[in-house]
Design a protein around this motif. Structure first.
Motif, PDB file in Angstrom:
ATOM      1  N   ASN A 279       0.830  -1.204   0.000  1.00  0.00           N
ATOM      2  CA  ASN A 279       0.000   0.000   0.000  1.00  0.00           C
ATOM      3  C   ASN A 279       0.861   1.249   0.000  1.00  0.00           C
ATOM      4  O   ASN A 279       0.653   2.175  -0.761  1.00  0.00           O
ATOM      5  N   ASP A 280       1.851   1.278   0.923  1.00  0.00           N
ATOM      6  CA  ASP A 280       2.766   2.405   0.975  1.00  0.00           C
ATOM      7  C   ASP A 280       3.997   2.040   0.170  1.00  0.00           C
ATOM      8  O   ASP A 280       4.988   1.578   0.698  1.00  0.00           O
ATOM      9  N   THR A 281       3.954   2.247  -1.120  1.00  0.00           N
ATOM     10  CA  THR A 281       4.971   1.676  -1.980  1.00  0.00           C
ATOM     11  C   THR A 281       6.129   2.589  -2.248  1.00  0.00           C
ATOM     12  O   THR A 281       7.143   2.143  -2.760  1.00  0.00           O
ATOM     13  N   THR A 282       6.023   3.873  -1.944  1.00  0.00           N
ATOM     14  CA  THR A 282       7.140   4.756  -2.241  1.00  0.00           C
ATOM     15  C   THR A 282       7.375   5.743  -1.120  1.00  0.00           C
ATOM     16  O   THR A 282       6.447   6.210  -0.480  1.00  0.00           O
ATOM     17  N   SER A 283       8.636   6.025  -0.873  1.00  0.00           N
ATOM     18  CA  SER A 283       9.021   7.018   0.135  1.00  0.00           C
ATOM     19  C   SER A 283       8.369   6.781   1.471  1.00  0.00           C
ATOM     20  O   SER A 283       8.017   7.698   2.186  1.00  0.00           O
ATOM     21  N   GLU A 284       8.176   5.498   1.820  1.00  0.00           N
ATOM     22  CA  GLU A 284       7.564   5.188   3.090  1.00  0.00           C
ATOM     23  C   GLU A 284       8.273   5.930   4.207  1.00  0.00           C
ATOM     24  O   GLU A 284       9.469   5.864   4.341  1.00  0.00           O
ATOM     25  N   ALA A 285       7.515   6.631   5.029  1.00  0.00           N
ATOM     26  CA  ALA A 285       8.054   7.411   6.146  1.00  0.00           C
ATOM     27  C   ALA A 285       8.974   8.526   5.696  1.00  0.00           C
ATOM     28  O   ALA A 285       9.783   9.016   6.444  1.00  0.00           O
ATOM     29  N   ALA A 286       8.848   8.958   4.437  1.00  0.00           N
ATOM     30  CA  ALA A 286       9.720  10.033   3.973  1.00  0.00           C
ATOM     31  C   ALA A 286       9.241  11.392   4.405  1.00  0.00           C
ATOM     32  O   ALA A 286       9.910  12.389   4.199  1.00  0.00           O
TER      33      ALA A 286
ATOM     34  N   LEU B 128      10.339   0.078  13.693  1.00  0.00           N
ATOM     35  CA  LEU B 128       9.703   1.302  13.211  1.00  0.00           C
ATOM     36  C   LEU B 128      10.637   2.127  12.344  1.00  0.00           C
ATOM     37  O   LEU B 128      11.785   2.374  12.709  1.00  0.00           O
ATOM     38  N   LEU B 129      10.123   2.568  11.191  1.00  0.00           N
ATOM     39  CA  LEU B 129      10.731   3.653  10.441  1.00  0.00           C
ATOM     40  C   LEU B 129      10.127   4.940  10.979  1.00  0.00           C
ATOM     41  O   LEU B 129       8.902   5.057  11.082  1.00  0.00           O
ATOM     42  N   LYS B 130      10.989   5.904  11.314  1.00  0.00           N
ATOM     43  CA  LYS B 130      10.517   7.132  11.954  1.00  0.00           C
ATOM     44  C   LYS B 130      11.043   8.335  11.176  1.00  0.00           C
ATOM     45  O   LYS B 130      12.239   8.411  10.885  1.00  0.00           O
ATOM     46  N   THR B 131      10.155   9.265  10.842  1.00  0.00           N
ATOM     47  CA  THR B 131      10.613  10.479  10.189  1.00  0.00           C
ATOM     48  C   THR B 131      11.631  11.186  11.066  1.00  0.00           C
ATOM     49  O   THR B 131      11.494  11.246  12.286  1.00  0.00           O
ATOM     50  N   PHE B 132      12.660  11.746  10.419  1.00  0.00           N
ATOM     51  CA  PHE B 132      13.745  12.369  11.173  1.00  0.00           C
ATOM     52  C   PHE B 132      13.991  13.792  10.688  1.00  0.00           C
ATOM     53  O   PHE B 132      13.731  14.753  11.405  1.00  0.00           O
ATOM     54  N   VAL B 133      14.492  13.963   9.477  1.00  0.00           N
ATOM     55  CA  VAL B 133      14.734  15.301   8.931  1.00  0.00           C
ATOM     56  C   VAL B 133      14.324  15.324   7.467  1.00  0.00           C
ATOM     57  O   VAL B 133      14.243  14.287   6.808  1.00  0.00           O
ATOM     58  N   ASN B 134      14.048  16.528   6.959  1.00  0.00           N
ATOM     59  CA  ASN B 134      13.680  16.655   5.559  1.00  0.00           C
ATOM     60  C   ASN B 134      13.961  18.051   5.051  1.00  0.00           C
ATOM     61  O   ASN B 134      14.105  19.006   5.830  1.00  0.00           O
ATOM     62  N   SER B 135      14.045  18.192   3.746  1.00  0.00           N
ATOM     63  CA  SER B 135      14.095  19.485   3.074  1.00  0.00           C
ATOM     64  C   SER B 135      13.141  19.394   1.893  1.00  0.00           C
ATOM     65  O   SER B 135      13.261  18.505   1.052  1.00  0.00           O
TER      66      SER B 135
ATOM     67  N   GLU C  38       5.206   7.317  11.309  1.00  0.00           N
ATOM     68  CA  GLU C  38       5.891   6.079  11.659  1.00  0.00           C
ATOM     69  C   GLU C  38       5.318   4.941  10.846  1.00  0.00           C
ATOM     70  O   GLU C  38       4.135   4.956  10.493  1.00  0.00           O
ATOM     71  N   PHE C  39       6.178   3.960  10.576  1.00  0.00           N
ATOM     72  CA  PHE C  39       5.719   2.842   9.750  1.00  0.00           C
ATOM     73  C   PHE C  39       6.517   1.601  10.124  1.00  0.00           C
ATOM     74  O   PHE C  39       7.743   1.659  10.236  1.00  0.00           O
TER      75      PHE C  39
END
Length: 385
Positions: A10-17, A61-68, A79-80
């Motif tokens: 279901n979440d096929t791309t950029s999971e937790a991005a 768990l995959l956890k969001t951390f940082v982004n731009s 989280e995923f």
């Protein structure tokens, strides 16, 4: 470098991005990532988003951390469970990358994350596993609003940036782990028992992270801040390695003189922390203020009755208020040499009383009550040996 497995999840791309773009708390690494993003835009102007998700193997768990991100709205606190995504699990174990040229064709939009991807208009992505000394630690995601952006040529251009980001993430995490590992060695060397069992530290760190996640939107907390709070939480009582066992393990109440000596563990903790930071050359440790506040402020109370400084209200940093609730919650619900474990109902009632008395942060306690089921899961997962 190209690998194009057929997406089946279901979440096929950029999971937790989706990292948080919270206002101001905990943005040191986010700032550096934005600088790198700016540089790569000169080579590949169609990369609209760069994001990092960290992996916690303890809880899968995959956890969001940082982004731009250049445009749009990011998902905060996402989280995923890695095991729920066959494609991402494959990337983590095979160390291969994944390219999706047409996100709308691969994503069905029936989860919060996939719905966000479609809403924000992302059309293609490149997913790169992050490694530290050969161990998988998370994913790096490059996203574009245009389809089929990540050709072999673009991937080659991005490979250096990806390596730099991997090094940046590893460097930051290794700095943090140097401090926490040193604290663990100090505990073991001092044979510290009772209050600082490994299970207690695991539980209260997870409680602290859970509370911070609940407060993320209302208090403008970044994913970076929350991750550092989680990593620094086990340091809160490090100063107890300087307190004699006759006081730490006393079966009854402490007398006034013993209580006074016990309270010196906060100052001892700050001295130990300063010494470790100096010896490891970690003066530039990201979010070092959070680390110091965790140690210095976790026994302060909102009404000024706490120690060592008698701070009042919001003069107590949020991270210290969070740790205070997490620590007392675990102390109440855990067996100690001088008491039996309280029920969760009784513990929450006690936390409510401390809010009414003006000692604990009402938002932090409300977060515990909203996530009681998750608290019970943490308590069950990390039991005392």
């Amino acid at each position: 470098m190209t690998s194009r497995p057929t997406p089946t999840d279901n979440d096929t791309t950029s999971e937790a991005a989706a990292g948080a773009e919270a206002p101001c708390v905990g943005q040191a690494l986010n700032h550096r990532l934005r600088q790198l993003h700016q540089q790569l835009m000169e080579m590949t102007p169609d990369v609209d988003r760069v994001a990092v998700a960290l992996y916690d193997p303890q809880v899968d768990l995959l956890k969001t951390f940082v982004n731009s991100t250049r445009t749009g709205e990011a998902i905060s606190g996402y989280e995923f469970h890695l095991s729920k995504s066959q494609s991402l699990s494959h990337l983590a174990t095979s160390r291969s990358v994944r390219v999706l040229d047409n996100i709308p064709a691969a994503v069905r939009g029936n989860t919060k994350h996939s719905a966000w991807l479609l809403k924000e208009g992302y059309r293609s992505s490149l997913t790169v596993p992050l490694l530290d000394k050969g161990s998988f630690i998370g994913f790096l995601f490059f996203d574009s609003l245009k389809p089929a952006v990540f050709t072999d040529s673009v991937q080659r251009k991005l490979s250096l940036i990806a390596s730099l980001i991997n090094m940046l993430i590893c460097s930051e995490l290794n700095l943090v782990h140097s401090i926490t590992a040193s604290a663990q060695v100090a505990r073991e060397f001092a044979n510290l028992r009772d209050f600082e069992t490994g299970a207690h530290l695991e539980r209260m760190a997870h409680y602290a992270r859970l509370i911070a996640r609940e407060l993320q939107q209302s208090h403008g907390l970044s994913d970076e801040y929350i991750e550092h709070l989680y990593l620094f939480a086990p340091l809160h009582d490090i100063g107890k390695i300087g307190i004699p066992d006759r006081i730490l393990l006393k079966p009854g109440p402490l007398d006034p003189e013993e209580r006074k000596l016990m309270e010196t563990h906060v100052q001892k903790g700050m001295e130990i922390l300063d010494r470790m930071v100096g010896e490891f050359g970690l003066e530039d440790l990201p979010d070092s203020a959070v680390m110091k506040n965790v140690v210095a402020g976790h026994h302060e109370k909102l009404d000024g009755s706490g120690y060592p400084m008698g701070l009042v209200g919001e003069a107590i940093p949020l991270e210290a208020r969070i740790i205070a609730v997490a620590d007392v919650l675990d102390a109440l619900t855990s067996h100690r040499h001088y008491k039996q474990a309280w029920s969760m109902d009784a513990a929450i009632a006690e936390l409510d009383q401390m809010v009414t008395a003006g000692q604990f942060d009402a938002d932090c306690v409300a977060a515990v009550k909203r996530r009681r089921d998750a608290v019970e899961v943490i308590r069950e997962r990390f039991q005392d040996g």
